[in-house]
Design an enzyme around this catalytic site. Sequence first.
Site, PDB file in Angstrom:
ATOM      1  N   HIS A 132     -10.637  -6.847   9.130  1.00  0.00           N
ATOM      2  CA  HIS A 132     -11.165  -6.358   7.862  1.00  0.00           C
ATOM      3  C   HIS A 132     -12.537  -5.725   8.013  1.00  0.00           C
ATOM      4  O   HIS A 132     -13.318  -5.690   7.065  1.00  0.00           O
ATOM      5  CB  HIS A 132     -11.250  -7.508   6.852  1.00  0.00           C
ATOM      6  CG  HIS A 132      -9.950  -8.131   6.519  1.00  0.00           C
ATOM      7  ND1 HIS A 132      -9.339  -9.050   7.340  1.00  0.00           N
ATOM      8  CD2 HIS A 132      -9.116  -7.959   5.460  1.00  0.00           C
ATOM      9  CE1 HIS A 132      -8.199  -9.440   6.787  1.00  0.00           C
ATOM     10  NE2 HIS A 132      -8.039  -8.788   5.656  1.00  0.00           N
ATOM     11  N   GLU A 159       0.803  -1.222   0.000  1.00  0.00           N
ATOM     12  CA  GLU A 159       0.000   0.000   0.000  1.00  0.00           C
ATOM     13  C   GLU A 159       0.835   1.270   0.000  1.00  0.00           C
ATOM     14  O   GLU A 159       0.524   2.228  -0.721  1.00  0.00           O
ATOM     15  CB  GLU A 159      -0.949  -0.007   1.205  1.00  0.00           C
ATOM     16  CG  GLU A 159      -2.158  -0.912   1.054  1.00  0.00           C
ATOM     17  CD  GLU A 159      -1.832  -2.387   1.231  1.00  0.00           C
ATOM     18  OE1 GLU A 159      -2.691  -3.226   0.904  1.00  0.00           O
ATOM     19  OE2 GLU A 159      -0.711  -2.687   1.702  1.00  0.00           O
TER      20      GLU A 159
END
Length: 335
Positions: free
Chosen positions: A138, A69
């Site tokens: 998540h 990321e």
Amino acid sequence: MKELAANASTNRMTYREACRQAIREALIDDPRTFLMGEDVGLYGGCYAVSKGLLAEFGPQRIRDTPLAEATFVGAGIGAAMTGLRPIVEIMTCNFSLLALDQIMNNAATIPHMSGGQFAVPLVIRMATGAGRQLAAQHSHSLEGWFAHIPGLKVLAPGTIEDARFMLKAALADPNPVMIFEHIVLYNAEGDLDPDVTSVDIAKARIRRSGRDISILTYGNSLPKSLAAAEALAAEGIEAEVVDLRVLRPLDNATIFESVAGTRRCVIVDEGWKSGSISAEIAARLSEDMFFELDAPIRRLCSREVPVPYAAHMEEAALPQTPQIIDAARSLVKPR
């Protein structure tokens, strides 16, 4: 592409399809625009938002990235600074923390630190929220964290219309914009008004008018709040539902006007209560609207625990419609 054509003629689509059409329109309208992120190409996106776009636009415009990321967000910042219009997709918002340095110390600050010599017209999209049994790593709602950072604009589309048109407005912004798409909403369906071709990404929206209490919310808590308002109306309590949708900068004017009219307020926020968007709104109301209030401010937020995996425990950890109804009842008596 048959699905796109069919939905275009009926104007009924899912939230997922609205997001896809927004990206597709951006790619068609501006050759500087491209989509990059994990699994956005061959796989079609973790939530199938970009399905079919690789075949239509090719790997130069739909770019799969490594699981890194900080690297690909940094690449997006660099591309934006050189005049391109990147749409960077982060698979789920918890992964955005791996790119926090790039987002906070580069994207948000370079326009200021360069004395306005560089703009960063970057859009970062990511899935947020809980309700799909994706467990503790998540299922975060971190939009409130990013709403703390000067230099960013933070959006939370809670309707088909906003999912379809917020991206266009975000790409026109010279500064970085973050769009948080709730995972539960991807399967939601709705009719798109054919007369609407744009949305305002500076203001909140009144989704239901009312005179007795204001319910301030966003994201997947919006349909829950609207359902609560329907149930309350049957009891003689008219709730006004305000879709915040722009979390930074908050639209004080719309929030204050609604609360001034109803004099009571419930804030529904899927983030954790401590240091949340709901805390910020409650503080602003206390500072500037104290004498307009006829009752204490109520906040409904997620339980301050890691989000459970088991469906019944996950449901218990999140704000739900019955709780919103109970909170409203505690502040206003039926007429």
